[in-house]
Structure formats: structure tokens, C-alpha cells
Scaffold this motif. Structure first.
Motif, PDB file in Angstrom:
ATOM      1  N   GLY A 181      -1.328  36.318  -0.255  1.00 37.41           N
ATOM      2  CA  GLY A 181      -0.455  35.472  -1.056  1.00 37.41           C
ATOM      3  C   GLY A 181       0.357  36.294  -2.017  1.00 37.41           C
ATOM      4  N   GLU A 182       1.217  35.617  -2.770  1.00 34.41           N
ATOM      5  CA  GLU A 182       2.070  36.349  -3.706  1.00 34.41           C
ATOM      6  C   GLU A 182       2.223  35.558  -4.997  1.00 34.41           C
ATOM      7  OE1 GLU A 182       5.928  36.912  -1.798  1.00 34.41           O
ATOM      8  OE2 GLU A 182       6.628  34.997  -2.575  1.00 34.41           O
ATOM      9  N   SER A 183       2.657  36.260  -6.050  1.00 33.11           N
ATOM     10  CA  SER A 183       2.988  35.631  -7.308  1.00 33.11           C
ATOM     11  C   SER A 183       1.731  35.046  -7.977  1.00 33.11           C
ATOM     12  CB  SER A 183       4.072  34.571  -7.076  1.00 33.11           C
ATOM     13  OG  SER A 183       4.729  34.221  -8.239  1.00 33.11           O
ATOM     14  N   TYR A 184       1.677  33.714  -8.131  1.00 30.97           N
ATOM     15  CA  TYR A 184       0.453  33.110  -8.675  1.00 30.97           C
ATOM     16  C   TYR A 184      -0.702  33.242  -7.688  1.00 30.97           C
ATOM     17  CZ  TYR A 184      -1.685  30.197 -12.297  1.00 30.97           C
ATOM     18  OH  TYR A 184      -2.448  29.741 -13.356  1.00 30.97           O
ATOM     19  N   GLY A 185      -0.391  33.728  -6.505  1.00 30.81           N
ATOM     20  CA  GLY A 185      -1.432  34.121  -5.574  1.00 30.81           C
ATOM     21  C   GLY A 185      -2.324  35.203  -6.147  1.00 30.81           C
ATOM     22  N   GLY A 186      -1.850  35.885  -7.184  1.00 31.08           N
ATOM     23  CA  GLY A 186      -2.695  36.843  -7.895  1.00 31.08           C
ATOM     24  C   GLY A 186      -3.864  36.179  -8.584  1.00 31.08           C
ATOM     25  N   HIS A 187      -3.752  34.870  -8.832  1.00 27.53           N
ATOM     26  CA  HIS A 187      -4.880  34.046  -9.263  1.00 27.53           C
ATOM     27  C   HIS A 187      -5.591  33.445  -8.049  1.00 27.53           C
ATOM     28  CE1 HIS A 187      -3.544  34.450 -13.322  1.00 27.53           C
ATOM     29  NE2 HIS A 187      -4.009  33.294 -13.776  1.00 27.53           N
ATOM     30  N   TYR A 188      -4.786  32.757  -7.211  1.00 25.67           N
ATOM     31  CA  TYR A 188      -5.353  32.008  -6.095  1.00 25.67           C
ATOM     32  C   TYR A 188      -6.178  32.880  -5.144  1.00 25.67           C
ATOM     33  CZ  TYR A 188      -2.010  28.150  -7.019  1.00 25.67           C
ATOM     34  OH  TYR A 188      -1.293  27.124  -7.559  1.00 25.67           O
ATOM     35  N   ALA A 193     -10.884  33.580  -2.299  1.00 29.77           N
ATOM     36  CA  ALA A 193     -11.673  34.475  -1.451  1.00 29.77           C
ATOM     37  C   ALA A 193     -13.063  34.692  -2.034  1.00 29.77           C
ATOM     38  CB  ALA A 193     -10.948  35.807  -1.287  1.00 29.77           C
ATOM     39  N   ASP A 194     -13.145  34.834  -3.341  1.00 37.07           N
ATOM     40  CA  ASP A 194     -14.453  35.039  -3.960  1.00 37.07           C
ATOM     41  C   ASP A 194     -15.310  33.778  -3.830  1.00 37.07           C
ATOM     42  OD1 ASP A 194     -16.003  37.073  -5.392  1.00 37.07           O
ATOM     43  OD2 ASP A 194     -16.048  35.628  -7.040  1.00 37.07           O
ATOM     44  N   TYR A 195     -14.681  32.604  -3.886  1.00 40.03           N
ATOM     45  CA  TYR A 195     -15.418  31.362  -3.675  1.00 40.03           C
ATOM     46  C   TYR A 195     -15.963  31.316  -2.254  1.00 40.03           C
ATOM     47  CZ  TYR A 195     -16.560  26.387  -3.868  1.00 40.03           C
ATOM     48  OH  TYR A 195     -17.223  25.183  -3.834  1.00 40.03           O
ATOM     49  N   VAL A 196     -15.140  31.698  -1.281  1.00 40.23           N
ATOM     50  CA  VAL A 196     -15.605  31.760   0.108  1.00 40.23           C
ATOM     51  C   VAL A 196     -16.781  32.721   0.228  1.00 40.23           C
ATOM     52  CG1 VAL A 196     -14.979  32.573   2.424  1.00 40.23           C
ATOM     53  CG2 VAL A 196     -13.403  31.103   1.164  1.00 40.23           C
ATOM     54  N   LEU A 197     -16.667  33.887  -0.406  1.00 40.89           N
ATOM     55  CA  LEU A 197     -17.744  34.875  -0.382  1.00 40.89           C
ATOM     56  C   LEU A 197     -19.041  34.282  -0.913  1.00 40.89           C
ATOM     57  CD1 LEU A 197     -18.634  37.907  -0.039  1.00 40.89           C
ATOM     58  CD2 LEU A 197     -17.931  38.200  -2.432  1.00 40.89           C
ATOM     59  N   LYS A 198     -18.956  33.588  -2.060  1.00 43.69           N
ATOM     60  CA  LYS A 198     -20.162  33.006  -2.666  1.00 43.69           C
ATOM     61  C   LYS A 198     -20.745  31.905  -1.781  1.00 43.69           C
ATOM     62  CE  LYS A 198     -20.231  35.369  -6.545  1.00 43.69           C
ATOM     63  NZ  LYS A 198     -19.059  36.248  -6.293  1.00 43.69           N
ATOM     64  N   ASN A 221       3.137  41.222  -5.514  1.00 46.31           N
ATOM     65  CA  ASN A 221       3.738  40.910  -6.816  1.00 46.31           C
ATOM     66  C   ASN A 221       2.982  39.778  -7.507  1.00 46.31           C
ATOM     67  OD1 ASN A 221       6.294  42.072  -5.172  1.00 46.31           O
ATOM     68  ND2 ASN A 221       6.533  42.488  -7.346  1.00 46.31           N
ATOM     69  N   GLY A 222       1.686  39.994  -7.700  1.00 50.37           N
ATOM     70  CA  GLY A 222       0.828  38.946  -8.222  1.00 50.37           C
ATOM     71  C   GLY A 222       0.634  38.997  -9.728  1.00 50.37           C
ATOM     72  N   LEU A 223       0.188  37.879 -10.279  1.00 49.01           N
ATOM     73  CA  LEU A 223      -0.265  37.793 -11.665  1.00 49.01           C
ATOM     74  C   LEU A 223      -1.787  37.696 -11.613  1.00 49.01           C
ATOM     75  CD1 LEU A 223       0.366  37.422 -14.732  1.00 49.01           C
ATOM     76  CD2 LEU A 223       0.164  34.968 -14.304  1.00 49.01           C
ATOM     77  N   THR A 224      -2.467  38.751 -12.026  1.00 49.61           N
ATOM     78  CA  THR A 224      -3.916  38.803 -11.898  1.00 49.61           C
ATOM     79  C   THR A 224      -4.609  39.107 -13.217  1.00 49.61           C
ATOM     80  OG1 THR A 224      -3.676  39.554  -9.602  1.00 49.61           O
ATOM     81  CG2 THR A 224      -5.830  39.867 -10.623  1.00 49.61           C
ATOM     82  N   ASN A 351      -7.981  35.809 -16.609  1.00 51.27           N
ATOM     83  CA  ASN A 351      -8.135  37.092 -15.922  1.00 51.27           C
ATOM     84  C   ASN A 351      -8.880  36.921 -14.601  1.00 51.27           C
ATOM     85  OD1 ASN A 351      -8.348  39.803 -15.275  1.00 51.27           O
ATOM     86  ND2 ASN A 351      -9.996  40.204 -16.730  1.00 51.27           N
ATOM     87  N   PHE A 352      -8.236  37.305 -13.494  1.00 45.06           N
ATOM     88  CA  PHE A 352      -8.868  37.208 -12.185  1.00 45.06           C
ATOM     89  C   PHE A 352      -9.170  38.574 -11.575  1.00 45.06           C
ATOM     90  CE2 PHE A 352      -7.440  32.981 -12.907  1.00 45.06           C
ATOM     91  CZ  PHE A 352      -8.368  32.189 -12.246  1.00 45.06           C
ATOM     92  N   ALA A 353      -8.969  39.630 -12.352  1.00 38.39           N
ATOM     93  CA  ALA A 353      -9.330  40.964 -11.873  1.00 38.39           C
ATOM     94  C   ALA A 353     -10.826  41.102 -11.590  1.00 38.39           C
ATOM     95  CB  ALA A 353      -8.859  42.026 -12.869  1.00 38.39           C
ATOM     96  N   PRO A 354     -11.726  40.507 -12.397  1.00 38.91           N
ATOM     97  CA  PRO A 354     -13.154  40.625 -12.067  1.00 38.91           C
ATOM     98  C   PRO A 354     -13.509  40.080 -10.696  1.00 38.91           C
ATOM     99  CG  PRO A 354     -12.897  39.917 -14.345  1.00 38.91           C
ATOM    100  CD  PRO A 354     -11.533  39.858 -13.719  1.00 38.91           C
ATOM    101  N   LYS A 355     -12.785  39.071 -10.223  1.00 35.77           N
ATOM    102  CA  LYS A 355     -13.061  38.542  -8.885  1.00 35.77           C
ATOM    103  C   LYS A 355     -12.618  39.534  -7.813  1.00 35.77           C
ATOM    104  CE  LYS A 355     -13.107  33.684 -10.216  1.00 35.77           C
ATOM    105  NZ  LYS A 355     -14.584  33.567 -10.088  1.00 35.77           N
ATOM    106  N   VAL A 356     -11.549  40.267  -8.095  1.00 34.43           N
ATOM    107  CA  VAL A 356     -11.137  41.323  -7.171  1.00 34.43           C
ATOM    108  C   VAL A 356     -12.221  42.391  -7.097  1.00 34.43           C
ATOM    109  CG1 VAL A 356      -9.415  43.096  -6.675  1.00 34.43           C
ATOM    110  CG2 VAL A 356      -8.693  40.898  -7.630  1.00 34.43           C
TER     111      VAL A 356
END
Length: 454
Positions: A181-188, A193-198, A221-224, A351-356
Motif C-alpha cells: 500500500g501507499e500513503s496512509y498505507g504506512g498505517h494500514y 499485516a501484524d493483525y494477520v500475524l497475531k 511513500n507511507g506515513l508510519t 506510531n506504527f513503526a513498532p508493528k513493522v
């Protein structure tokens, strides 16, 4: 896309499996989930853009009065064994039909928006099965109660969609899945994906749910990590490789506001309180990235004031097209009502970097890429947060540096890779990288799928 407002703001042709369904019309089919209560799928099989591949489009009922529009294209190359990629655009509140029709899907329109044509140079279904869907409700062709107020609330519905899709079309369920994804996909993308993992980790041996074969994520070009990314708006506007687009006084104003913005976002991160996060969002939005308005340039490309043509909207909204794809609503590219619900929780400054990091720590590969002419989610900020990300093996990534990245012998960007994390800077590209550099974007995607991008 829509980051600016975010920060301010009948037989189955070609099918090779039996599908339990009930025809409601000659070309419309319904699948009722046996594994997820009150969930179903209504679809058609259009032949737009690329009539050489199997397509499905329609609605997935994924929650209580939540009806998500989707459009799926099989890979042109070995669809039975090809990867499976999910694409999401951002906003929050913008349609993934942007990606399908303007960027990396098989679809384009002619100049006046009256006819569909195949994206010959840069369609990602050249090498992967592709699923596009519009979320949350009232985005694109989707409709419903619109009860989603945050990325965290959106994740379970996306997971339900994946489950019902794979239940209805089981031939794809074991394929390697890539979330892009892109843009706000940096959140999504990190959150979904982390929800799927869990969910995968919590499945019992007796569960009827699909264990999703999650292989990688990709964000363009995400916002993360807003805390770090806010610190690079002034550089992109005033000191990028394309030169300054603001006056000295505007640049000084932006720079002077950074310390207070940083402290406010730090407080948001610490307390996770909506009021604290809203304060940070409002201050940083007005005093840092909002100053860019004075440039008169596009938020998505510092080189121009022009927007990418959206003539595809005319084609999608025609009665004949909507009938072919099973769309029951008129098309809205970006929904202010959906976006405003996310604004009410100050979701964009979270902040969604911890999920990455969690995904990386669990063996999920990560690709971050950025067109270097984009302002709103610029490559400087994305490269910076990637370099500061703490995960198992981060020292390996951090020990590397950007190297020239070539396609067909020509340097088209830079790449840095280590420990399953790869960052790509794409030259001469704005916010929607595949629009500007379709050939390079397809090569990047192809190499990433093969784990050869370095």
C-alpha cells in the motif's frame, strides 16, 4: 493518497475449482461463509482492462453493515502458483481503485475517460495475483454503517475480508501473501499485516480459519512514524535535490516549529491519549507541513502544481461500468466522512513503526520505497525512520548504505537492504511511484517478490 487532508485534517470462466455459490442473476453469484458468521461475498466476473485473466469484482460483507468493494485479477504468469498481493491506498478514506486505475493495476483509461485500456508498461498482475479493496465503508464503491474510527478498528474487518475471500476462492489460500500500500498505507499495511500475524499465531489445529501465508509487506511513500517524519518536512520543502520551493521566511518558520512539534508528538506516543495526540496533530499540521501551501506546488510532487489526471473516475461512474463490475453505489475517490472519523481519534499521528519491527522479528520481509519528489510523505523522513527502527538484525541494515539501483543498466534510484528490511529511493517520482516510473516500479516489485532486491 489524500495525505494532505489526513494531516490537516453460470459457470466460472477460467476457474479451476468448484465454488459453492447461488446465482442471483445470470452473471451474479453469492457465496455465504461457513466459517465467519453473517459474512458473504457477492461477485461478478468482468472482463475489463485485461480479458486474458480471471477477474472477480463485487462486495464482501465483512461486519455489521459493512460492505467492502473488491476487484481481483489473476496473474498473467502462472496464476495457480504466483504470489498473492493485496493493495490498499490511503487517505484515510481513499479508494484502492486509485492504485488499480492510476498506478499498478492492469487498468487505464483513454484520454477522455470513455474507454478502458490495459496498462502495458507497469501492471503488477504481470507477476502476481492482485486483490484491490475499498475500506472503510463509504470509500470508493464501498458502503455501510462506517463504524471505523481508527486503523486498529479497521484491521479486523480487513482480516475478515481475507478470510472470506480465501474461503470462497480456496485455490489462492496457500499462496505467499504480500500486503502492499501507499500513503496512509504506512498505517494500514503494518497494522493489518501484524493483525494477520497475531491471528495466525492464535489459530488452533481445529480452527476453520485460514492460516494466511504472510510473506512480506511493502509501503510506498507511507506515513508510519510521524515523530521522525515531521522532522523532515522542512528539508523536503527547502533543501531537497529539487531545490527549495518556499521562501526563506517560510523555511525558518517550519524549522522553528519542529522542537515543539516533536515534544507534542512524544507526549502523544507516551500517553496514547486522544487529546494529547490531537494537540500534536493540530500544531504540527498547521505549523510544519501546512506551511507548504505557500509554495503553490502539489503536496504530492514538489516539481509541479498539477495533479495526476483522474479521468478514470468518469469511466468507473458510468452506469455500464458499474453494472459490469457489480458496483451498486456511485464511486467516490476519497470520502471526507470516513476520513473525519479517523481525525476524531487523531489516528494519523500514531506510531506504527513498532508493528513493522514486530513483523520483521517474526520473519516477514519489509520493503519501504519512496518517490523522491513527494513532499507529504517524503523519502527523507521514510529513510530516517527506517534507519532508526529497532528490530532483531537492525544493526545489519544500519551498517549498510544507499547504493545505486539500476533497471536495464540505468540508475533509477538507490537501495539499502539488510536483515529482511529494504529501502528504495525512486528518482523522479512523486507520491504515486508507479504512475511516474511504471517500469522501475514493476521491476522493484518483481525483484522483491523473488527476494532479489538489493
Amino acid at each position: 493518497m489524500k495525505i494532505k487532508s489526513l494531516l490537516s485534517l453460470l459457470p466460472f470462466v477460467g476457474a479451476t475449482f468448484a465454488l459453492p455459490s447461488v446465482s442471483t442473476a445470470a452473471d451474479t453469484h453469492i457465496f455465504v461463509s461457513q466459517n465467519t458468521a453473517n459474512h458473504s461475498l457477492t461477485f461478478k466476473q468482468p472482463k475489463l482492462c485485461d480479458d486474458t485473466v480471471v477477474q472477480y469484482s463485487g462486495y464482501l460483507d465483512v461486519g455489521s453493515d459493512e460492505h467492502y468493494f473488491f476487484w481481483f485479477f489473476e496473474s498473467r504468469k502462472d496464476p495457480d502458483n504466483a504470489p498473492f498481493t493485496i493493495w490498499l491506498n490511503g487517505g484515510p478514506g481513499c479508494s484502492s481503485m486509485i492504485g488499480l486505475w492510476q498506478e499498478l493495476g492492469p487498468c487505464r483509461v483513454n484520454d477522455d475517460g470513455s474507454k478502458d485500456v490495459y496498462n502495458t508498461e507497469g501492471s503488477w498482475n504481470t507477476v502476481s495475483n492482485m486483490l484491490f479493496f475499498d475500506q472503510p465503508s463509504n470509500v470508493g464503491f464501498s458502503y455501510g454503517a462506517d463504524n471505523v474510527h481508527s486503523t486498529e478498528e479497521a484491521a479486523p474487518l480487513a482480516y475478515n475480508l481475507i478470510q472470506v475471500f480465501f474461503e470462497a476462492f480456496p485455490k489462492y489460500k496457500n499462496q505467499k501473501l504480500h500486503f502492499f500500500g501507499e500513503s496512509y498505507g504506512g498505517h494500514y499495511i503494518p497494522a493489518f499485516a501484524d493483525y494477520v500475524l497475531k491471528q495466525n499465531q492464535g489459530l488452533s489445529s481445529s480452527s476453520k480459519k485460514v492460516n494466511v501465508n504472510l510473506e512480506s509487506i511493502g509501503v510506498g511513500n507511507g506515513l508510519t512514524d510521524p515523530l521522525i517524519q515531521y522532522q523532515y518536512y522542512e528539508k523536503m520543502a527547502c533543501d531537497s535535490s529539487y531545490g527549495s520551493v518556499l521562501s526563506d521566511s517560510d523555511c525558518k518558520q517550519m524549522n522553528a516549529s519542529v522542537p515543539q512539534c516533536v515534544e507534542l508528538v512524544k507526549k502523544c506516543y507516551k500517553t496514547d491519549d486522544t487529546d494529547d495526540c490531537s494537540n500534536a496533530d493540530n500544531f504540527c499540521g498547521q505549523n510544519i507541513e501546512g506551511v507548504y501551501e505557500n509554495s503553490g506546488k502539489s503536496y504530492y510532487d514538489v516539481r509541479t502544481s498539477e495533479a495526476i489526471p483522474s479521468t478514470y473516475i468518469k469511466f468507473l461512474n458510468s452506469e455500464s461500468t458499474r453494472k459490469l463490475i457489480g458496483a451498486t453505489q456511485s464511486y467516490e475517490e476519497c470520502s471526507n466522512s470516513a476520513g473525519s472519523k479517523f481525525a476524531s481519534t487523531a489516528d494519523d499521528v500514531r506510531n506504527f513503526a513498532p508493528k513493522v519491527a514486530d513483523l520483521l522479528n517474526n520473519g516477514v520481509r519489509v520493503l519501504l520505497y519512496a518517490g523522491d519528489a513527494d513532499y507529504i510523505c517524503n523519502w527523507y523522513g521514510n529513510y530516517a525512520w527506517a534507519g532508526q527502527l529497532n528490530f532483531t538484525g537492525s544493526s545489519d541494515y544500519q551498517s549498510k548504505s544507499l547504493q545505486g539501483w539500476k533497471v536495464d543498466g540505468k540508475e533509477v534510484g538507490q537501495v539499502q537492504s539488510g536483515s529482511n528490511l529494504t529501502f528504495v529511493r525512486v528518482y523522479e517520482a512523486g507520491h504515486e511511484v508507479p504512475w511516474y516510473q511504471p517500469k522501475a516500479a514493476l521491476q522493484m516489485f518483481t525483484d522483491h517478490l523473488a527476494n532479489k532486491l538489493q
